[in-house]
Scaffold this active site. Structure first.
Site, PDB file in Angstrom:
ATOM      1  N   HIS A   3      55.154  30.985  43.115  1.00  0.00           N
ATOM      2  CA  HIS A   3      54.327  31.868  43.932  1.00  0.00           C
ATOM      3  C   HIS A   3      52.867  31.379  43.874  1.00  0.00           C
ATOM      4  O   HIS A   3      52.449  30.763  42.906  1.00  0.00           O
ATOM      5  CB  HIS A   3      54.433  33.294  43.382  1.00  0.00           C
ATOM      6  N   ASN A   6      46.705  33.863  48.821  1.00  0.00           N
ATOM      7  CA  ASN A   6      47.940  34.528  48.389  1.00  0.00           C
ATOM      8  C   ASN A   6      48.535  35.293  49.576  1.00  0.00           C
ATOM      9  O   ASN A   6      47.991  36.319  49.983  1.00  0.00           O
ATOM     10  CB  ASN A   6      47.613  35.475  47.227  1.00  0.00           C
ATOM     11  N   CYS A  22      54.984  40.303  45.535  1.00  0.00           N
ATOM     12  CA  CYS A  22      55.040  38.827  45.479  1.00  0.00           C
ATOM     13  C   CYS A  22      56.453  38.318  45.186  1.00  0.00           C
ATOM     14  O   CYS A  22      56.759  37.151  45.419  1.00  0.00           O
ATOM     15  CB  CYS A  22      54.075  38.296  44.428  1.00  0.00           C
TER      16      CYS A  22
HETATM   17  N1  ACO Z   1      33.076  36.137  43.403  1.00  0.00           N
HETATM   18  C1  ACO Z   1      32.164  36.008  42.431  1.00  0.00           C
HETATM   19  N2  ACO Z   1      32.298  36.543  41.217  1.00  0.00           N
HETATM   20  C2  ACO Z   1      33.416  37.248  40.967  1.00  0.00           C
HETATM   21  C3  ACO Z   1      34.405  37.430  41.945  1.00  0.00           C
HETATM   22  C4  ACO Z   1      34.191  36.844  43.201  1.00  0.00           C
HETATM   23  N3  ACO Z   1      35.087  36.948  44.188  1.00  0.00           N
HETATM   24  N4  ACO Z   1      35.406  38.169  41.415  1.00  0.00           N
HETATM   25  C5  ACO Z   1      35.052  38.455  40.144  1.00  0.00           C
HETATM   26  N5  ACO Z   1      33.825  37.901  39.886  1.00  0.00           N
HETATM   27  C6  ACO Z   1      33.067  37.944  38.641  1.00  0.00           C
HETATM   28  C7  ACO Z   1      33.395  39.139  37.782  1.00  0.00           C
HETATM   29  O1  ACO Z   1      32.642  40.264  38.179  1.00  0.00           O
HETATM   30  C8  ACO Z   1      32.987  38.645  36.413  1.00  0.00           C
HETATM   31  O2  ACO Z   1      31.608  38.742  36.284  1.00  0.00           O
HETATM   32  P1  ACO Z   1      30.915  39.102  34.850  1.00  0.00           P
HETATM   33  O3  ACO Z   1      31.329  37.978  33.927  1.00  0.00           O
HETATM   34  O4  ACO Z   1      29.471  39.132  35.185  1.00  0.00           O
HETATM   35  O5  ACO Z   1      31.503  40.425  34.460  1.00  0.00           O
HETATM   36  C9  ACO Z   1      33.324  37.150  36.451  1.00  0.00           C
HETATM   37  O6  ACO Z   1      33.436  36.815  37.858  1.00  0.00           O
HETATM   38  C10 ACO Z   1      34.642  36.811  35.759  1.00  0.00           C
HETATM   39  O7  ACO Z   1      35.616  37.771  36.168  1.00  0.00           O
HETATM   40  P2  ACO Z   1      37.125  37.651  35.718  1.00  0.00           P
HETATM   41  O8  ACO Z   1      37.899  38.754  36.344  1.00  0.00           O
HETATM   42  O9  ACO Z   1      37.164  37.514  34.229  1.00  0.00           O
HETATM   43  O10 ACO Z   1      37.485  36.251  36.391  1.00  0.00           O
HETATM   44  P3  ACO Z   1      38.808  35.427  36.234  1.00  0.00           P
HETATM   45  O11 ACO Z   1      38.468  34.043  35.853  1.00  0.00           O
HETATM   46  O12 ACO Z   1      39.843  36.178  35.464  1.00  0.00           O
HETATM   47  O13 ACO Z   1      39.286  35.355  37.752  1.00  0.00           O
HETATM   48  C11 ACO Z   1      40.900  36.342  39.234  1.00  0.00           C
HETATM   49  C12 ACO Z   1      39.575  36.515  38.480  1.00  0.00           C
HETATM   50  C13 ACO Z   1      40.781  35.150  40.167  1.00  0.00           C
HETATM   51  C14 ACO Z   1      41.156  37.588  40.034  1.00  0.00           C
HETATM   52  C15 ACO Z   1      42.029  36.096  38.190  1.00  0.00           C
HETATM   53  O14 ACO Z   1      41.951  37.064  37.181  1.00  0.00           O
HETATM   54  C16 ACO Z   1      43.410  36.102  38.795  1.00  0.00           C
HETATM   55  O15 ACO Z   1      43.757  35.191  39.517  1.00  0.00           O
HETATM   56  N6  ACO Z   1      44.242  37.081  38.422  1.00  0.00           N
HETATM   57  C17 ACO Z   1      45.634  37.112  38.825  1.00  0.00           C
HETATM   58  C18 ACO Z   1      45.858  37.340  40.310  1.00  0.00           C
HETATM   59  C19 ACO Z   1      47.350  37.490  40.565  1.00  0.00           C
HETATM   60  O16 ACO Z   1      48.164  36.771  40.034  1.00  0.00           O
HETATM   61  N7  ACO Z   1      47.741  38.470  41.355  1.00  0.00           N
HETATM   62  C20 ACO Z   1      49.166  38.750  41.451  1.00  0.00           C
HETATM   63  C21 ACO Z   1      49.721  38.615  42.720  1.00  0.00           C
HETATM   64  S1  ACO Z   1      49.086  39.707  43.895  1.00  0.00           S
HETATM   65  C22 ACO Z   1      50.376  40.778  44.332  1.00  0.00           C
HETATM   66  O17 ACO Z   1      51.381  40.887  43.723  1.00  0.00           O
HETATM   67  C23 ACO Z   1      50.115  41.643  45.475  1.00  0.00           C
END
Ligand code: ACO
Length: 334
Positions: free
Chosen positions: A261, A291, A116
């Protein structure tokens, strides 16, 4: 010493538009439009069609950037190409792009692999090469094709809903006398977290590089510790933004435009709030791009220009965080 600035911007998204509902309709993915919109701010993203490559996307974005810079392909001296999803293991995409855009000219081409942060790292390289007088006009390109490596089952749903395909490009060249251009860049990495966001297979670290077992276990798909990445992203993007402001002797109040980003809308809202930047000074594209990793920041620049939010001599702050972990920021005058 001469200074460097961005002379032109281009972008390209593949024609295939994939709304959240299309993902909701994949039963095995077990996701919903509502979850994706609320947790990430994404409404749709674009995916390549069969046979369409990252280089294909780069050709469109690069041609536009060269035209916007009021240059011709003959003016370009060098290519810096950022991507985490190259068309092939080797050679790098820069070489494929050289052949498509400059088949009769053997200009240098290099690939940058900082995920990224790929665009900001590449911009810093271009800035140095222009300032030193090594080259006059450098094409900096970021593309990603994520869609061919996503796990469309519930196992990979946290990552799969986030990513989109796309391309962004800029031409960097000498700034006119008195124009400060790119002021400063800061770049960081912390490899102890490399496995918190990565794709393990295929890999030369394994022999064979890909096995049936790895494929069955889905270890060729990206894996992410989402919560950890989220927390580090907010902290580091705020920190590195302060770092470039201090280095350049500017303050948050001097910033005209903030282009972060695009990994999650909530991350950007937290970063802007912690920095004290009003949301109207920020451009977000995530709702319609997802993304797009190394392509993201030039796509945001293009969108800022389209919305008339970017004008001559505006002070612009760019920042990114991603796999590696890597993080970076750049401060520049438009
Ligand atoms: N659809 C439905 N439910 C989902 C999904 C989905 N796509 N993904 C996860 N869940 C569920 C999980 O299983 C979890 O369920 P549980 O509570 O029953 O265990 C619940 O949703 C909450 O999961 P979290 O991981 O805690 O959700 P969060 O609010 O943290 O959101 C996300 C997840 C969107 C991935 C977030 O953590 C995020 O944006 N992280 C950073 C991403 C990022 O910045 N990436 C870097 C760049 S990428 C690169 O460099 C290549």
């Amino acid at each position: 010493m001469r200074r460097a600035r961005i002379l032109g911007v281009g972008m390209y998204l593949p024609e295939r538009r994939v709304p959240n509902m299309e993902l909701e309709n994949i039963k095995e993915l077990e996701t919903s439009d509502e979850w994706i919109r609320q947790r990430t701010g994404i409404n749709f993203r674009h995916f390549v069609s069969e046979g369409e490559s990252g280089t294909d996307l780069a050709v469109h974005a690069s041609k536009q950037a060269i035209i916007e810079a009021a240059l011709t392909p003959e003016d370009i001296d060098f290519i810096i190409y950022a991507t985490l999803s190259p068309d092939y293991f080797f050679p790098g995409n820069g070489c494929f792009l050289q052949d498509r855009l400059f088949p009769d000219r053997t200009i240098g081409a290099m690939d940058v692999r900082t995920q990224c942060c790929g665009f900001i790292y590449s911009l810093a390289m271009a800035d140095s090469l222009i300032k030193s007088g090594h080259y006059d006009h450098i094409l900096v390109v970021g593309t990603e094709v994520h869609s061919t490596a996503l796990d469309f089952t519930s196992r990979g749903r946290d990552v799969t809903v986030l990513f989109g395909d796309g391309a962004g490009a800029v031409v960097v060249g000498p700034a006119p006398d008195g124009h400060p251009g790119i002021l400063t860049t800061a770049m960081h990495s912390e490899g102890k977290y490399a496995r918190e966001l990565w794709t393990e297979y295929p890999a030369s670290a394994h022999n064979p590089r890909l096995s049936h077992e790895a494929l069955e276990q889905g270890r060729h798909y990206p894996k992410m510790n989402g919560r950890m990445v989220f927390k580090h992203a907010v902290t580091r993007m705020v920190e590195v933004s302060h770092e470039v402001l201090a280095k350049a002797g500017r303050t948050v109040d001097d910033i005209d435009l903030f282009l972060p980003h695009q990994a999650n809308l909530r991350i950007n809202q937290m970063v802007a709030s912690q920095l004290g930047i009003q949301e109207e000074k920020m451009v977000n594209t995530i709702s319609w791009t997802g993304n797009t990793t190394a392509a993201t920041i030039p796509i945001c620049m293009h969108e800022a220009l389209r919305q008339d939010k970017l004008a001559e001599n505006n002070l612009v702050l760019l920042t990114a965080f991603g796999a590696g972990f890597t993080w970076a920021a750049s401060l520049l005058y438009w």
